[in-house]
Design an enzyme around this catalytic site. Sequence first.
Site, mmCIF file in Angstrom:
data_model
loop_
_atom_site.group_PDB
_atom_site.id
_atom_site.type_symbol
_atom_site.label_atom_id
_atom_site.label_comp_id
_atom_site.label_asym_id
_atom_site.label_seq_id
_atom_site.Cartn_x
_atom_site.Cartn_y
_atom_site.Cartn_z
ATOM 1 N N ASP A 174 20.566 46.433 -9.637
ATOM 2 C CA ASP A 174 21.894 46.102 -10.095
ATOM 3 C C ASP A 174 21.238 46.188 -11.888
ATOM 4 O OD1 ASP A 174 24.322 44.805 -11.827
ATOM 5 O OD2 ASP A 174 24.845 44.675 -9.670
ATOM 6 N N HIS A 197 20.723 49.334 -13.176
ATOM 7 C CA HIS A 197 21.877 49.682 -13.867
ATOM 8 C C HIS A 197 21.940 49.783 -15.176
ATOM 9 C CE1 HIS A 197 24.611 48.977 -9.912
ATOM 10 N NE2 HIS A 197 23.792 49.735 -9.575
#
Length: 255
Positions: A174, A197
């Site tokens: 993430d 991310h």
Amino acid sequence: MVVPANHVFLVGPISFVGEHCQENIILQLDGTVVAPTDPQVWGGEHWLHFDKLSRFTLQGSGTVDGRGSVWWRRSQSEDLNDDLLDVDNDADDGMDSEDADTQAMRFDHCLNVTFSGIKIQNSPNFHLTFDHCVGVLVRDMSISSPGDSPNTDGIHLGNSQDVTIHDATLACGDDCISIVSGCSNINIHDVHCGPGHGISIGSLGKDHSRACVHNITVRDVDLQGTMNGVRIKSWQGGSGSVYGVRFSNIRVSEV
Ligand SMILES: *[C@@H]1O[C@H](CO)[C@@H](O)[C@H](O)[C@H]1NC(C)=O
Ligand SMILES: *[C@@H]1O[C@H](CO)[C@@H](O)[C@H](O)[C@H]1NC(C)=O
């Protein structure tokens, strides 16, 4: 306190709670600390939790291994169920996981904390969180978990001020770094992110909440093979402000 090199320690959920602890405690972590793999044993708590400590240093060449793969599989099957039921849980967002409480290392209400050298890997959820902390230095450390492990943010900052993060190598599933409401005076530089991310301010303003973030610098960072580069993300219906943000010399490749 010393965790010696060349040894592996199986450690259950544990809290180091200050307020009345002496200042300037150094936890020298040179060995490897591994988490129980049975989610029942974790009982939904954080794993290594540090609370109300002042001038605390966590340093060394050791590794902290959350052995999260059991959790990732569970979380993925929950997402799959949600998909089948057509539930909109915005699994990509990272904020949902605030309820999940299965973070590898978490510091709350700390004043002047230093974190250096350690490698954290395979957390069930966020790897390293600072909440309500003032004066945080994170340097020369790394985080590593697979790019497809759900909600495994690298470093998560909330309600914290005067935070510096530099010379960190972050690979996760993430946000490499996420900065949410209540943060200010954050300085991030010389960080490598990927997979992951990207580096994010937010999400902000979920459930019509008010969120304020200011004076954030992100410079000289390298993002490689990440979903996004650097971004500010907010929810519809929220309020608040974001100002004094500087992103400079951001190198992105295969993003
Ligand atoms: C925390 O660090 C700041 C900046 O170095 C310093 O001014 C402050 O006195 C420190 N506070 C404590 C309790 O260590
Ligand atoms: C902004 O944050 C930096 C630390 O990143 C700090 O040195 C500086 O004083 C802050 N600026 C303001 C106006 O607070």
